[in-house]
Design a protein around this motif. Sequence first.
Motif, PDB file in Angstrom:
ATOM      1  N   ALA A 216       0.830  -1.197   0.000  1.00 39.41           N
ATOM      2  CA  ALA A 216       0.000   0.000   0.000  1.00 39.41           C
ATOM      3  C   ALA A 216       0.869   1.254   0.000  1.00 39.41           C
ATOM      4  CB  ALA A 216      -0.943   0.003   1.204  1.00 39.41           C
ATOM      5  N   VAL A 217       1.973   1.194   0.743  1.00 40.09           N
ATOM      6  CA  VAL A 217       2.862   2.353   0.825  1.00 40.09           C
ATOM      7  C   VAL A 217       3.423   2.698  -0.551  1.00 40.09           C
ATOM      8  CG1 VAL A 217       5.043   3.193   1.798  1.00 40.09           C
ATOM      9  CG2 VAL A 217       3.429   1.960   3.248  1.00 40.09           C
ATOM     10  N   VAL A 218       3.827   1.683  -1.306  1.00 39.09           N
ATOM     11  CA  VAL A 218       4.397   1.910  -2.639  1.00 39.09           C
ATOM     12  C   VAL A 218       3.353   2.513  -3.578  1.00 39.09           C
ATOM     13  CG1 VAL A 218       5.429   0.786  -4.654  1.00 39.09           C
ATOM     14  CG2 VAL A 218       6.156   0.122  -2.359  1.00 39.09           C
ATOM     15  N   LEU A 219       2.131   2.014  -3.537  1.00 34.61           N
ATOM     16  CA  LEU A 219       1.083   2.562  -4.402  1.00 34.61           C
ATOM     17  C   LEU A 219       0.711   3.982  -3.987  1.00 34.61           C
ATOM     18  CD1 LEU A 219      -0.734   2.235  -6.825  1.00 34.61           C
ATOM     19  CD2 LEU A 219      -2.304   0.869  -5.414  1.00 34.61           C
ATOM     20  N   CYS A 220       0.677   4.253  -2.700  1.00 37.46           N
ATOM     21  CA  CYS A 220       0.427   5.619  -2.222  1.00 37.46           C
ATOM     22  C   CYS A 220       1.494   6.576  -2.756  1.00 37.46           C
ATOM     23  CB  CYS A 220       0.423   5.671  -0.690  1.00 37.46           C
ATOM     24  SG  CYS A 220      -0.987   4.903   0.105  1.00 37.46           S
ATOM     25  N   ALA A 221       2.753   6.182  -2.619  1.00 36.14           N
ATOM     26  CA  ALA A 221       3.857   7.014  -3.088  1.00 36.14           C
ATOM     27  C   ALA A 221       3.781   7.216  -4.600  1.00 36.14           C
ATOM     28  CB  ALA A 221       5.194   6.391  -2.692  1.00 36.14           C
ATOM     29  N   TYR A 222       3.448   6.172  -5.323  1.00 39.28           N
ATOM     30  CA  TYR A 222       3.323   6.257  -6.780  1.00 39.28           C
ATOM     31  C   TYR A 222       2.251   7.276  -7.174  1.00 39.28           C
ATOM     32  CZ  TYR A 222       2.149   4.983 -11.569  1.00 39.28           C
ATOM     33  OH  TYR A 222       1.875   5.026 -12.919  1.00 39.28           O
ATOM     34  N   LEU A 223       1.084   7.186  -6.552  1.00 37.04           N
ATOM     35  CA  LEU A 223       0.002   8.117  -6.873  1.00 37.04           C
ATOM     36  C   LEU A 223       0.429   9.564  -6.633  1.00 37.04           C
ATOM     37  CD1 LEU A 223      -2.978   6.135  -5.300  1.00 37.04           C
ATOM     38  CD2 LEU A 223      -2.590   6.527  -7.748  1.00 37.04           C
ATOM     39  N   GLU A 224       1.149   9.788  -5.544  1.00 39.83           N
ATOM     40  CA  GLU A 224       1.604  11.142  -5.237  1.00 39.83           C
ATOM     41  C   GLU A 224       2.724  11.580  -6.168  1.00 39.83           C
ATOM     42  OE1 GLU A 224       2.511  13.956  -1.445  1.00 39.83           O
ATOM     43  OE2 GLU A 224       3.099  11.861  -1.267  1.00 39.83           O
ATOM     44  N   MET A 225       3.720  10.717  -6.386  1.00 45.79           N
ATOM     45  CA  MET A 225       4.863  11.069  -7.248  1.00 45.79           C
ATOM     46  C   MET A 225       4.429  11.355  -8.679  1.00 45.79           C
ATOM     47  SD  MET A 225       8.014   8.524  -6.170  1.00 45.79           S
ATOM     48  CE  MET A 225       7.223   7.205  -7.063  1.00 45.79           C
ATOM     49  N   GLU A 226       3.510  10.557  -9.176  1.00 41.46           N
ATOM     50  CA  GLU A 226       3.059  10.724 -10.561  1.00 41.46           C
ATOM     51  C   GLU A 226       2.064  11.866 -10.708  1.00 41.46           C
ATOM     52  OE1 GLU A 226       4.226   9.062 -13.333  1.00 41.46           O
ATOM     53  OE2 GLU A 226       5.707   8.363 -11.871  1.00 41.46           O
ATOM     54  N   GLY A 227       1.608  12.411  -9.592  1.00 43.57           N
ATOM     55  CA  GLY A 227       0.663  13.522  -9.636  1.00 43.57           C
ATOM     56  C   GLY A 227      -0.661  13.138 -10.288  1.00 43.57           C
ATOM     57  N   ILE A 228      -1.092  11.907 -10.073  1.00 41.57           N
ATOM     58  CA  ILE A 228      -2.332  11.434 -10.672  1.00 41.57           C
ATOM     59  C   ILE A 228      -3.501  12.215 -10.072  1.00 41.57           C
ATOM     60  CG2 ILE A 228      -3.856   9.427 -10.932  1.00 41.57           C
ATOM     61  CD1 ILE A 228      -1.223   7.751 -10.999  1.00 41.57           C
ATOM     62  N   ASP A 229      -4.267  12.844 -10.943  1.00 39.11           N
ATOM     63  CA  ASP A 229      -5.344  13.715 -10.505  1.00 39.11           C
ATOM     64  C   ASP A 229      -6.547  12.885 -10.074  1.00 39.11           C
ATOM     65  OD1 ASP A 229      -7.057  15.778  -9.976  1.00 39.11           O
ATOM     66  OD2 ASP A 229      -7.127  16.527 -12.045  1.00 39.11           O
ATOM     67  N   LEU A 230      -6.812  12.857  -8.802  1.00 39.34           N
ATOM     68  CA  LEU A 230      -7.922  12.092  -8.247  1.00 39.34           C
ATOM     69  C   LEU A 230      -9.113  12.980  -7.894  1.00 39.34           C
ATOM     70  CD1 LEU A 230      -5.739   9.851  -5.938  1.00 39.34           C
ATOM     71  CD2 LEU A 230      -6.824   9.170  -8.087  1.00 39.34           C
ATOM     72  N   ARG A 231      -8.952  14.295  -8.092  1.00 36.52           N
ATOM     73  CA  ARG A 231     -10.036  15.222  -7.764  1.00 36.52           C
ATOM     74  C   ARG A 231     -11.243  14.953  -8.660  1.00 36.52           C
ATOM     75  NH1 ARG A 231      -6.992  20.536  -8.749  1.00 36.52           N
ATOM     76  NH2 ARG A 231      -6.330  19.181 -10.421  1.00 36.52           N
ATOM     77  N   ASP A 232     -12.394  14.993  -8.057  1.00 36.04           N
ATOM     78  CA  ASP A 232     -13.661  14.782  -8.745  1.00 36.04           C
ATOM     79  C   ASP A 232     -13.731  13.412  -9.429  1.00 36.04           C
ATOM     80  OD1 ASP A 232     -16.223  15.717  -9.159  1.00 36.04           O
ATOM     81  OD2 ASP A 232     -15.751  16.409 -11.181  1.00 36.04           O
ATOM     82  N   ARG A 233     -13.017  12.452  -8.872  1.00 35.52           N
ATOM     83  CA  ARG A 233     -13.014  11.077  -9.398  1.00 35.52           C
ATOM     84  C   ARG A 233     -13.678  10.147  -8.389  1.00 35.52           C
ATOM     85  NH1 ARG A 233     -10.880  11.201 -14.682  1.00 35.52           N
ATOM     86  NH2 ARG A 233      -9.335  12.827 -14.665  1.00 35.52           N
ATOM     87  N   SER A 234     -14.233   9.090  -8.927  1.00 29.42           N
ATOM     88  CA  SER A 234     -14.815   8.042  -8.098  1.00 29.42           C
ATOM     89  C   SER A 234     -13.793   6.911  -8.015  1.00 29.42           C
ATOM     90  CB  SER A 234     -16.115   7.557  -8.741  1.00 29.42           C
ATOM     91  OG  SER A 234     -16.672   6.546  -7.970  1.00 29.42           O
ATOM     92  N   VAL A 235     -13.376   6.587  -6.791  1.00 23.89           N
ATOM     93  CA  VAL A 235     -12.291   5.629  -6.560  1.00 23.89           C
ATOM     94  C   VAL A 235     -12.788   4.542  -5.611  1.00 23.89           C
ATOM     95  CG1 VAL A 235      -9.916   5.351  -5.729  1.00 23.89           C
ATOM     96  CG2 VAL A 235     -10.619   7.525  -6.782  1.00 23.89           C
ATOM     97  N   ILE A 236     -12.413   3.296  -5.905  1.00 23.59           N
ATOM     98  CA  ILE A 236     -12.712   2.198  -4.994  1.00 23.59           C
ATOM     99  C   ILE A 236     -11.423   1.453  -4.693  1.00 23.59           C
ATOM    100  CG2 ILE A 236     -13.356   0.597  -6.858  1.00 23.59           C
ATOM    101  CD1 ILE A 236     -15.464  -0.569  -4.854  1.00 23.59           C
ATOM    102  N   GLU A 237     -11.223   1.137  -3.424  1.00 24.43           N
ATOM    103  CA  GLU A 237     -10.102   0.300  -3.015  1.00 24.43           C
ATOM    104  C   GLU A 237     -10.648  -1.068  -2.644  1.00 24.43           C
ATOM    105  OE1 GLU A 237      -6.456  -0.258   0.178  1.00 24.43           O
ATOM    106  OE2 GLU A 237      -7.918   1.339   0.544  1.00 24.43           O
ATOM    107  N   LEU A 238     -10.039  -2.102  -3.192  1.00 21.08           N
ATOM    108  CA  LEU A 238     -10.424  -3.482  -2.903  1.00 21.08           C
ATOM    109  C   LEU A 238      -9.499  -4.063  -1.851  1.00 21.08           C
ATOM    110  CD1 LEU A 238     -10.938  -4.795  -6.556  1.00 21.08           C
ATOM    111  CD2 LEU A 238     -12.603  -3.702  -5.038  1.00 21.08           C
ATOM    112  N   GLY A 239     -10.058  -4.846  -0.932  1.00 22.33           N
ATOM    113  CA  GLY A 239      -9.243  -5.510   0.083  1.00 22.33           C
ATOM    114  C   GLY A 239      -8.404  -4.543   0.883  1.00 22.33           C
TER     115      GLY A 239
END
Length: 184
Positions: free
Chosen positions: A1-24
């Motif tokens: 989870a830590v690696v994916l969190c860092a990836y999302l932040e480093m890549e600047g993936i825009d999550l604003r106004d998005r619908s997101v689901i986390e599995l497990g």
Amino acid sequence: AVVLCAYLEMEGIDLRDRSVIELGAGTGLLGIVVTLLGTKEPAGLTALYFTGCARVTITDRAAALEFLESNVQANLPPELRPRAVVKELTWGKDLGNFSPGAFDFILGADIVYLEETFAELLQTLEHLCSEQTVILLSCRIRYERDLKFLKMLRDHFSVYEVHYDSSKDVHIYKAQRGSRKDGF
């Protein structure tokens, strides 16, 4: 989870106004971080100002929900808590509680390890996906069976490795319907 969190932040993936689901979700770290990353306005403003924020659904099996909910409550500011909903999801079973194709992003961290759940996980991904949905899965490739899941995934989605953290031996795979290889 830590690696994916860092990836999302480093890549600047825009999550604003998005619908997101986390599995497990387990502890909920990824869903909590996504809720924070998907905040347009700075923390501390009232909820009325949070237009354009990510809508995050954090899921796990029934046994994990109480702990998951307590982590969300303890780690998100009160004004962001309505943006993170904890919900039960047993792969392949509770799909009627989720609108087909309703999510822009489907995230999973270290959820590929039990071979007996692979078919249900794939069924769940197919149900939750639209043509535009981006799936991001982070995992270690520990066993041959993990590669088997990736092959199953490739039979239904276009799959690309987008990041590898050599210090933690964690791969991040992006999957989408069709043959799209465009950005986020």
